[in-house]
Design an enzyme around this catalytic site. Structure first.
Site, PDB file in Angstrom:
ATOM      1  N   THR A 174       0.844  -1.194   0.000  1.00  0.00           N
ATOM      2  CA  THR A 174       0.000   0.000   0.000  1.00  0.00           C
ATOM      3  C   THR A 174       0.878   1.243   0.000  1.00  0.00           C
ATOM      4  O   THR A 174       1.901   1.278   0.671  1.00  0.00           O
ATOM      5  CB  THR A 174      -0.878  -0.010   1.270  1.00  0.00           C
ATOM      6  N   ARG A 194     -15.214  -5.733   2.814  1.00  0.00           N
ATOM      7  CA  ARG A 194     -14.243  -5.413   3.870  1.00  0.00           C
ATOM      8  C   ARG A 194     -13.455  -4.143   3.500  1.00  0.00           C
ATOM      9  O   ARG A 194     -12.997  -3.986   2.376  1.00  0.00           O
ATOM     10  CB  ARG A 194     -13.284  -6.591   4.060  1.00  0.00           C
ATOM     11  N   GLY A 222     -10.307  -1.640   5.139  1.00  0.00           N
ATOM     12  CA  GLY A 222      -9.302  -1.508   6.198  1.00  0.00           C
ATOM     13  C   GLY A 222      -9.124  -0.070   6.634  1.00  0.00           C
ATOM     14  O   GLY A 222     -10.068   0.722   6.645  1.00  0.00           O
ATOM     15  N   ASP A 223      -7.909   0.263   6.964  1.00  0.00           N
ATOM     16  CA  ASP A 223      -7.611   1.599   7.492  1.00  0.00           C
ATOM     17  C   ASP A 223      -7.357   2.642   6.409  1.00  0.00           C
ATOM     18  O   ASP A 223      -7.544   3.841   6.632  1.00  0.00           O
ATOM     19  CB  ASP A 223      -6.356   1.523   8.362  1.00  0.00           C
TER      20      ASP A 223
END
Ligand code: SD4
Length: 327
Positions: free
Chosen positions: A189, A217, A219-220
């Site tokens: 990332t 889903r 994530g952050d």
């Protein structure tokens, strides 16, 4: 003690002005305390991992007097467009159903921000996030709403699933328990922080998320405060790794607040990681990395590597300093 957790920073120096440390890998590397808070001259750009082309692109813009916002957008787009980076943009690994869903956010010096979550069929989620920031009264758009908005803004529908990522996904399906896994190799990332010649900081973060995740889903990375936070009075931080852990500690916001309280970017990154380790004492089976920069252009970076327990870290009495800064 071996240095098991650190970031190796790579310099991209131009005329003594730029430092572009990048989170490159979790491997042994030397560092000295003197290198951790070296003063730098603005502008500056840093990013996670070894994304030299991305930081070079951002630097090209900063060098010409461009804004930090333009720099981070253009910089992270380099990785979104790189089909060989299977954690970002086109070529990203799909969810467990075979759909590539992308997350991104962007934040400027004035505290404005925009994000897209679980966006499909669009090559540059960071640019859609910027449009959310600039052209809507909202901060986040998700899924089909985000996709529809992107089309309205002129983005093209593209196929994000490359043959390579598709083949790997099909292979994974053969043997997997068909449930989301903590994939420690899934670590490319890009998070980027830049300061321009006007002393404005901006940040961007973009990812395809955890490989073979459950549909939906997130994530952050697109969550302001978790995957990215910028406060032009203090500095910024951005994260990479298992997003669930970063969300639980509101990692990037925490690091900026720690800097506000007087910690250096390096100390703040280490404390951010320590908070996560504390919550996972004997099961450090994941990877987390943070980078941070204050408004002086001082930088910090730190990561944990799976396979080592909290005790192993804490018994050694310290968390090692990972950063090296090249001016
Ligand atoms: C996520 N933080 O979706 C991202 C994954 C990541 O390098 O950083 N991969 O949890």
């Amino acid at each position: 003690m071996k240095r098991r957790n650190f970031l190796k920073n790579s310099g991209l120096a131009t005329a003594g002005v730029l430092s572009a440390p990048a989170l490159t890998s979790c491997e042994d590397a030397p560092a000295s305390a003197a290198q951790l808070s070296a003063p730098v001259v603005q502008p500056i750009v840093i990013c996670t991992w070894d994304f030299h082309n991305a930081s070079a692109k951002a630097w090209e813009i900063l060098q010409k007097g461009g804004t930090a916002l333009d720099a981070v957008e253009a910089g992270v787009k380099v990785e979104e467009d790189d089909v060989n980076n299977q954690t970002v943009g086109t070529g990203g690994r799909p969810d467990r159903d075979g759909n590539v869903t992308l997350d991104a956010c962007i934040m400027d010096h004035a505290g404005q921000c925009g994000a897209v979550l679980a966006l499909q069929h669009i090559a540059n989620p960071i640019s859609v996030a910027r449009k959310v920031m600039e052209d809507t009264p909202h901060v986040m758009l998700v899924g089909q709403g985000a996709e529809q908005f992107a089309y309205e803004k002129g983005f093209e529908k593209v196929n994000l699933l490359t043959e390579k990522s598709k083949a790997e996904w099909l292979e994974w399906k053969k043997t997997s328990a068909y449930k989301p896994i903590i994939n420690i190799e899934n670590h490319d990332t890009i998070g980027m922080l830049a300061i321009d010649e006007n002393g404005h900081m901006a940040g961007g973060c973009t990812t395809s998320g955890m490989a073979y995740k459950m549909a939906g889903r997130v994530g952050d990375s697109p969550i302001i405060g978790a995957g990215l936070f910028v406060d032009n009075e203090v500095g910024g931080a951005t994260a990479t790794g298992v997003g669930e852990e970063v969300v639980r500690t509101v990692g990037s916001f925490l690091i900026v607040e720690l800097m506000r309280q007087g910690k250096s970017p390096q100390e703040a990154c280490e404390e951010g990681v320590r908070r996560i380790m504390e919550k996972n004492k004997d099961k450090l089976d994941f990877q987390i990395g943070f980078i941070a920069m204050n408004m002086k252009g001082e930088t910090g970076s730190y990561c944990i590597q799976p396979g080592f327990t909290y005790r192993e870290y804490s018994e050694n009495g310290h968390i090692n300093h990972p950063s090296e800064h090249f001016l």
